[in-house]
Structure formats: C-alpha cells, structure tokens
Design a protein around this motif. Structure first.
Motif, PDB file in Angstrom:
ATOM      1  N   UNK A  54     -16.502  -0.060 -28.245  1.00 26.73           N
ATOM      2  CA  UNK A  54     -17.053  -1.231 -28.922  1.00 26.73           C
ATOM      3  C   UNK A  54     -17.843  -2.075 -28.153  1.00 26.73           C
ATOM      4  N   UNK A  55     -18.512  -2.975 -28.700  1.00 26.60           N
ATOM      5  CA  UNK A  55     -18.958  -4.086 -27.892  1.00 26.60           C
ATOM      6  C   UNK A  55     -18.312  -5.315 -27.580  1.00 26.60           C
ATOM      7  N   UNK A  56     -17.773  -5.607 -26.396  1.00 27.96           N
ATOM      8  CA  UNK A  56     -16.837  -6.569 -26.100  1.00 27.96           C
ATOM      9  C   UNK A  56     -17.437  -8.020 -25.930  1.00 27.96           C
ATOM     10  N   UNK A  57     -18.632  -8.219 -25.744  1.00 29.41           N
ATOM     11  CA  UNK A  57     -19.140  -9.250 -25.788  1.00 29.41           C
ATOM     12  C   UNK A  57     -20.777  -9.405 -26.047  1.00 29.41           C
ATOM     13  N   UNK A  58     -21.408 -10.309 -26.607  1.00 26.80           N
ATOM     14  CA  UNK A  58     -22.728 -10.543 -26.605  1.00 26.80           C
ATOM     15  C   UNK A  58     -23.087 -11.990 -26.871  1.00 26.80           C
ATOM     16  N   UNK A  59     -23.644 -12.585 -26.076  1.00 28.20           N
ATOM     17  CA  UNK A  59     -24.018 -14.000 -26.047  1.00 28.20           C
ATOM     18  C   UNK A  59     -24.643 -14.383 -25.065  1.00 28.20           C
ATOM     19  N   UNK A  60     -24.958 -15.559 -25.279  1.00 32.23           N
ATOM     20  CA  UNK A  60     -25.729 -16.408 -24.022  1.00 32.23           C
ATOM     21  C   UNK A  60     -24.798 -17.260 -23.314  1.00 32.23           C
ATOM     22  N   UNK A  61     -24.959 -17.020 -22.025  1.00 30.64           N
ATOM     23  CA  UNK A  61     -24.166 -17.444 -20.794  1.00 30.64           C
ATOM     24  C   UNK A  61     -25.044 -17.972 -19.703  1.00 30.64           C
ATOM     25  N   UNK A  62     -24.440 -18.703 -18.599  1.00 27.23           N
ATOM     26  CA  UNK A  62     -24.962 -19.310 -17.635  1.00 27.23           C
ATOM     27  C   UNK A  62     -25.215 -18.168 -16.460  1.00 27.23           C
ATOM     28  N   UNK A  63     -24.159 -17.594 -16.303  1.00 27.55           N
ATOM     29  CA  UNK A  63     -24.205 -16.639 -15.200  1.00 27.55           C
ATOM     30  C   UNK A  63     -23.032 -15.532 -15.319  1.00 27.55           C
ATOM     31  N   UNK A  68     -21.417  -1.086  -7.356  1.00 27.36           N
ATOM     32  CA  UNK A  68     -21.140  -0.224  -6.208  1.00 27.36           C
ATOM     33  C   UNK A  68     -21.454  -0.451  -4.850  1.00 27.36           C
ATOM     34  N   UNK A  69     -22.452  -1.070  -4.731  1.00 27.87           N
ATOM     35  CA  UNK A  69     -23.133  -1.886  -3.385  1.00 27.87           C
ATOM     36  C   UNK A  69     -22.586  -2.931  -2.961  1.00 27.87           C
ATOM     37  N   UNK A  70     -21.753  -3.431  -4.081  1.00 25.80           N
ATOM     38  CA  UNK A  70     -21.099  -4.960  -3.594  1.00 25.80           C
ATOM     39  C   UNK A  70     -21.228  -5.957  -4.984  1.00 25.80           C
ATOM     40  N   UNK A  71     -20.684  -6.759  -4.923  1.00 26.86           N
ATOM     41  CA  UNK A  71     -20.602  -7.683  -5.959  1.00 26.86           C
ATOM     42  C   UNK A  71     -21.950  -8.302  -6.110  1.00 26.86           C
ATOM     43  N   UNK A  72     -22.381  -8.608  -7.401  1.00 34.06           N
ATOM     44  CA  UNK A  72     -23.555  -9.406  -7.650  1.00 34.06           C
ATOM     45  C   UNK A  72     -23.564 -10.357  -8.854  1.00 34.06           C
ATOM     46  N   UNK A  73     -24.511 -11.376  -8.597  1.00 30.40           N
ATOM     47  CA  UNK A  73     -24.420 -12.295  -9.812  1.00 30.40           C
ATOM     48  C   UNK A  73     -25.859 -12.446 -10.334  1.00 30.40           C
TER      49      UNK A  73
END
Length: 135
Positions: free
Chosen positions: A14-23, A29-34
């Motif tokens: 299923x789709x767990x989330x869809x929406x507008x967010x800030x970040x 796999x190469x490291x956490x990213x924002x």
C-alpha cells in the motif's frame, strides 16, 4: 507559506504516506541523507532503517523501510520500499514475538537448510525493526 516537498512512500502492499512536508531523512545504502524542497535530482538504494518525516523541526512520522529505492525529482521524493511500516502503529511485543519465531525457525533449518538465507534476512529485518521501535 514556504515551499513544501511532495513526499510519497509506497510499498507493494500500500501507499503509507503521500503529502507535503518540510524535510525527509532516509537511510541510504551509502549513508543517511536528507531531502528538502528543490533538492537536486538523484536516485539511490535504501537499507533497512527509519525514514523520518519532518514539518519544521518536529518529526511528524517515523516509517521503517526494508530496503528499496528513493527517487528525487523536481516533483518531489518518492520512496519505493520493499516493505514499510509506520512505527507509530507498530506493536513492539508483536515484533518481538515474530523475531523469536523467526530465530527458532532459523535454528531448526541448521546451517545447510534450504531457507537459511531468507530466514536470516527476516531475523535481520525484525531485529532492526525492534531496535527502531525501542529507540
């Protein structure tokens, strides 16, 4: 109002989330990213871990993904996860029970069993999920 990032997280179920967010912060796999609005496009693979969805400085949602891909385009961020759960609605007791059952099956198989790699992957996933729930 400041620009928002369109974010969606989809699993085969299923789709767990869809929406507008800030970040959004994800476990690459190469490291956490924002990712913020207007991020440069790229695509990467994901490892087991927590995707944090933020509005301002507040974590709005924590989702646990079991691998997958993240695709950042001018339209936003889409995560296609092999499996994903909302940590806010996941029961640690049930995960612990499932983990113990998977470990028992792995022991029954022995080192040369036909399903050892799949069972080990399940144990690893459930161990990571449990760790995310208690932290």
């Amino acid at each position: 109002m400041a620009d928002k990032l369109h974010f969606s997280l989809v699993s085969p179920a299923k789709e767990l989330f869809s929406g507008e967010v800030d970040h959004v912060i994800a476990p690459g796999t190469e490291g956490e990213f924002g990712v913020l609005v207007n991020h440069a496009p790229f695509m990467t693979t994901l490892k087991n871990g927590v995707v944090r969805v933020l509005d301002g400085d507040t974590t709005k949602m924590r989702l646990f993904v079991r691998g997958g891909f993240a695709d950042i385009t001018p339209a936003g961020l889409t995560i296609l996860a092999e499996e994903a759960v909302d940590l806010g609605s996941t029961d640690v007791a049930k995960v612990t029970e499932d983990l113990e059952a998977a470990k028992a099956k792995l022991l029954e198989q022995g080192k040369d069993g036909p399903h050892v790699s799949a069972l080990q992957a399940q144990v690893d996933y459930l161990s990571d999920l449990k760790a995310a729930l208690v932290n």
